[in-house]
Design a protein around this motif. Structure first.
Motif, PDB file in Angstrom:
ATOM      1  N   GLU A   1       0.651  -1.141  -0.106  1.00  0.00           N
ATOM      2  CA  GLU A   1       0.072  -0.134  -0.003  1.00  0.00           C
ATOM      3  C   GLU A   1       0.725   1.209  -0.091  1.00  0.00           C
ATOM      4  OE1 GLU A   1      -2.461  -0.394   3.470  1.00  0.00           O
ATOM      5  OE2 GLU A   1      -0.768   0.513   4.815  1.00  0.00           O
ATOM      6  N   ARG A   2       0.217   2.210  -0.467  1.00  0.00           N
ATOM      7  CA  ARG A   2       1.145   3.534  -0.609  1.00  0.00           C
ATOM      8  C   ARG A   2       0.938   4.243   0.933  1.00  0.00           C
ATOM      9  NH1 ARG A   2       3.627   5.397  -4.654  1.00  0.00           N
ATOM     10  NH2 ARG A   2       3.148   4.533  -6.948  1.00  0.00           N
ATOM     11  N   ALA A   3       2.285   4.893   1.333  1.00  0.00           N
ATOM     12  CA  ALA A   3       2.057   5.813   2.326  1.00  0.00           C
ATOM     13  C   ALA A   3       1.397   7.043   1.835  1.00  0.00           C
ATOM     14  CB  ALA A   3       3.311   6.084   3.058  1.00  0.00           C
ATOM     15  N   GLU A   4       0.727   7.863   3.039  1.00  0.00           N
ATOM     16  CA  GLU A   4       0.258   9.090   2.544  1.00  0.00           C
ATOM     17  C   GLU A   4       0.962  10.106   1.819  1.00  0.00           C
ATOM     18  OE1 GLU A   4      -1.453  11.051   6.230  1.00  0.00           O
ATOM     19  OE2 GLU A   4      -2.970   9.373   6.208  1.00  0.00           O
ATOM     20  N   ASP A   5       2.401   9.994   2.131  1.00  0.00           N
ATOM     21  CA  ASP A   5       3.299  10.620   1.249  1.00  0.00           C
ATOM     22  C   ASP A   5       3.824  10.276   0.108  1.00  0.00           C
ATOM     23  OD1 ASP A   5       4.730   8.957   2.759  1.00  0.00           O
ATOM     24  OD2 ASP A   5       6.396  10.131   3.521  1.00  0.00           O
ATOM     25  N   GLY A   6       3.327   9.137  -0.198  1.00  0.00           N
ATOM     26  CA  GLY A   6       3.725   8.659  -1.540  1.00  0.00           C
ATOM     27  C   GLY A   6       4.249   7.366  -1.637  1.00  0.00           C
ATOM     28  N   PRO A   7       5.387   7.181  -0.818  1.00  0.00           N
ATOM     29  CA  PRO A   7       6.252   5.603  -1.063  1.00  0.00           C
ATOM     30  C   PRO A   7       5.438   4.487  -0.881  1.00  0.00           C
ATOM     31  CG  PRO A   7       7.502   7.308   0.292  1.00  0.00           C
ATOM     32  CD  PRO A   7       5.961   7.867   0.016  1.00  0.00           C
ATOM     33  N   TRP A   8       5.886   3.316  -1.536  1.00  0.00           N
ATOM     34  CA  TRP A   8       5.047   2.097  -1.360  1.00  0.00           C
ATOM     35  C   TRP A   8       5.491   1.589   0.018  1.00  0.00           C
ATOM     36  CZ3 TRP A   8       1.221  -0.338  -3.888  1.00  0.00           C
ATOM     37  CH2 TRP A   8       1.072   0.375  -5.115  1.00  0.00           C
ATOM     38  N   THR A   9       4.813   0.971   0.827  1.00  0.00           N
ATOM     39  CA  THR A   9       4.937   0.071   2.016  1.00  0.00           C
ATOM     40  C   THR A   9       4.429  -1.327   1.817  1.00  0.00           C
ATOM     41  OG1 THR A   9       3.117   0.827   3.158  1.00  0.00           O
ATOM     42  CG2 THR A   9       4.825   2.543   3.388  1.00  0.00           C
ATOM     43  N   LEU A  10       4.742  -2.080   2.767  1.00  0.00           N
ATOM     44  CA  LEU A  10       4.293  -3.237   2.959  1.00  0.00           C
ATOM     45  C   LEU A  10       3.732  -3.467   4.360  1.00  0.00           C
ATOM     46  CD1 LEU A  10       7.077  -5.587   1.496  1.00  0.00           C
ATOM     47  CD2 LEU A  10       4.654  -5.819   0.838  1.00  0.00           C
ATOM     48  N   ARG A  11       2.450  -3.851   4.530  1.00  0.00           N
ATOM     49  CA  ARG A  11       1.528  -3.895   5.639  1.00  0.00           C
ATOM     50  C   ARG A  11       1.443  -5.420   6.083  1.00  0.00           C
ATOM     51  NH1 ARG A  11      -1.676  -1.182   8.999  1.00  0.00           N
ATOM     52  NH2 ARG A  11      -1.294   0.742   7.910  1.00  0.00           N
ATOM     53  N   ASP A  12       1.614  -5.749   7.217  1.00  0.00           N
ATOM     54  CA  ASP A  12       1.473  -6.961   7.754  1.00  0.00           C
ATOM     55  C   ASP A  12       0.001  -6.641   8.404  1.00  0.00           C
ATOM     56  OD1 ASP A  12       0.941  -9.159   9.786  1.00  0.00           O
ATOM     57  OD2 ASP A  12       2.981  -9.361  10.459  1.00  0.00           O
ATOM     58  N   ARG A  13      -1.203  -7.247   7.860  1.00  0.00           N
ATOM     59  CA  ARG A  13      -2.468  -7.178   8.249  1.00  0.00           C
ATOM     60  C   ARG A  13      -2.776  -7.678   9.642  1.00  0.00           C
ATOM     61  NH1 ARG A  13      -4.832  -8.134   2.226  1.00  0.00           N
ATOM     62  NH2 ARG A  13      -5.304  -6.145   1.740  1.00  0.00           N
ATOM     63  N   GLU A  14      -2.280  -8.877   9.802  1.00  0.00           N
ATOM     64  CA  GLU A  14      -2.301  -9.557  11.039  1.00  0.00           C
ATOM     65  C   GLU A  14      -1.683  -8.594  12.207  1.00  0.00           C
ATOM     66  OE1 GLU A  14      -3.767 -12.526  10.823  1.00  0.00           O
ATOM     67  OE2 GLU A  14      -3.811 -12.975   8.736  1.00  0.00           O
ATOM     68  N   ALA A  15      -0.717  -8.234  12.075  1.00  0.00           N
ATOM     69  CA  ALA A  15      -0.129  -7.411  13.121  1.00  0.00           C
ATOM     70  C   ALA A  15      -0.577  -6.117  13.446  1.00  0.00           C
ATOM     71  CB  ALA A  15       1.490  -7.653  13.156  1.00  0.00           C
ATOM     72  N   GLY A  16      -1.106  -5.666  12.191  1.00  0.00           N
ATOM     73  CA  GLY A  16      -1.561  -4.064  12.116  1.00  0.00           C
ATOM     74  C   GLY A  16      -0.359  -3.331  11.967  1.00  0.00           C
ATOM     75  N   VAL A  17       0.807  -3.647  11.266  1.00  0.00           N
ATOM     76  CA  VAL A  17       1.919  -2.595  11.235  1.00  0.00           C
ATOM     77  C   VAL A  17       2.285  -2.627   9.621  1.00  0.00           C
ATOM     78  CG1 VAL A  17       4.524  -2.366  11.769  1.00  0.00           C
ATOM     79  CG2 VAL A  17       2.835  -3.474  13.351  1.00  0.00           C
ATOM     80  N   ALA A  18       2.526  -1.445   9.154  1.00  0.00           N
ATOM     81  CA  ALA A  18       3.116  -0.942   7.988  1.00  0.00           C
ATOM     82  C   ALA A  18       4.684  -0.848   7.923  1.00  0.00           C
ATOM     83  CB  ALA A  18       2.119   0.214   7.362  1.00  0.00           C
ATOM     84  N   TYR A  19       5.343  -1.412   6.963  1.00  0.00           N
ATOM     85  CA  TYR A  19       6.845  -1.202   7.129  1.00  0.00           C
ATOM     86  C   TYR A  19       7.349  -0.367   5.878  1.00  0.00           C
ATOM     87  CZ  TYR A  19       6.759  -5.055  10.725  1.00  0.00           C
ATOM     88  OH  TYR A  19       6.672  -5.817  11.579  1.00  0.00           O
ATOM     89  N   ARG A  20       8.183   0.605   5.989  1.00  0.00           N
ATOM     90  CA  ARG A  20       8.356   1.395   5.106  1.00  0.00           C
ATOM     91  C   ARG A  20       9.955   1.249   4.628  1.00  0.00           C
ATOM     92  NH1 ARG A  20       7.960   7.395   3.745  1.00  0.00           N
ATOM     93  NH2 ARG A  20       5.902   7.319   4.995  1.00  0.00           N
ATOM     94  N   SER A  21      10.564   1.180   3.394  1.00  0.00           N
ATOM     95  CA  SER A  21      11.793   1.051   3.100  1.00  0.00           C
ATOM     96  C   SER A  21      12.687   2.057   3.830  1.00  0.00           C
ATOM     97  CB  SER A  21      11.852   1.170   1.819  1.00  0.00           C
ATOM     98  OG  SER A  21      13.429   0.935   1.406  1.00  0.00           O
TER      99      SER A  21
END
Length: 280
Positions: free
Chosen positions: A169-189
């Motif tokens: 999913e895209r972060a609000e400021d534009g970059p792609w992130t990967l979200r762990d739906r199970e843990a409720g955490v989004a990871y940014r590069s």
């Protein structure tokens, strides 16, 4: 088999016969390799369950020496994590400003070649192709690994959208992130963070094909450096990956720290559990 051999032997054109015999020999060798891998897997599983090789031999109508020989000579069963027989490895082409022709990222090329070398070591036969600019590619093929994310191919994005546990999913400021739906955490590069860091986050999963008639493996970093990290994980921990998820549907997130001078991974670790999914 005998009927196929007779059909080929009856071909009158000698060159057509040579072509048909060559194709059939390749198919037969593939079958022999996969049957050997299957046989070795069953022997290993029975032994892990507590049976001695002598007991396995007695039940199978073989000698203990033959069981040992079969176990040692067959391709290791973890090769099935990659696929069976002929493996298709696809990497994406990109259109960069200033280049008339589409290009392939150096990291994606290296990733495909390393994966191909690993496949050959397990007696698999890899072939290579590209996801063209625009992202249109036939994903409804057996034993396919696609090194590509949703940005470069809507076809790949459609496969990834089936994952119930992890999503791009895209972060609000534009970059792609990967979200762990199970843990409720989004990871940014790391390179998209402030301050920037020499790290990336990557995805590895096996999901249903678009036609629902098989599975396809997809792997990619948010950036190409992450892709090399996933390959590092596969090359170095294939047996463990196979023991964790076998040949079924799954997905996992990977954190990759890399050397900025050559983008090679220096530390690779899992960010999530192995999420196992039901294939629909």
């Amino acid at each position: 088999m005998a009927g196929e051999t007779q059909r080929i032997a009856a071909i009158k054109d000698p060159f057509a016969l040579l072509r048909a015999a060559t194709v059939r020999l390749a198919e037969a060798q593939t079958e022999v390799t996969e049957l050997s891998r299957l046989r070795q897997r069953v022997i290993s599983e029975l032994h892990d369950q507590g049976m001695s090789y002598a007991q396995i031999a007695a039940e199978a109508g073989l000698t203990r020496g033959r069981i040992h020989q079969l176990k040692q000579s067959a391709p290791a069963p973890e090769g099935a994590f990659l696929g069976n027989a002929r493996l298709i490895i696809a990497t994406p082409l990109k259109q960069e400003a200033g280049n008339a022709r589409p290009v392939l990222a150096a990291e994606d090329f290296a990733a495909a070649q390393r994966l191909g070398d690993l496949a050959r070591s397990y007696k698999l036969d890899p072939t290579f192709e590209h996801v063209p600019v625009g992202g249109e590619i036939d994903l409804n093929r057996e034993d396919m690994i696609v090194i590509c994310g949703p940005r470069l191919s809507s076809h790949v994005a459609g496969v990834l959208a089936q994952d119930p546990s992890i999503c791009f999913e895209r972060a609000e400021d534009g970059p792609w992130t990967l979200r762990d739906r199970e843990a409720g955490v989004a990871y940014r590069s790391g390179m998209d963070s402030t301050p920037a860091a020499n790290s990336d986050v990557a995805y590895l999963g096996r999901l249903p094909r678009p036609d629902g008639k098989g599975l396809i493996m997809v792997l990619t970093g948010i950036h190409p450096q992450g892709t090399l990290g996933v390959i590092h994980l596969i090359v170095n921990d294939l047996a463990d990956l196979y023991s964790q998820v076998g040949t079924g549907c799954f997905s996992v997130l990977v954190n990759v720290e890399y050397n900025p001078t050559d983008n090679e991974p220096v530390n690779v670790r899992l960010l999530s559990p192995f999420y196992r999914h039901e294939a629909h």
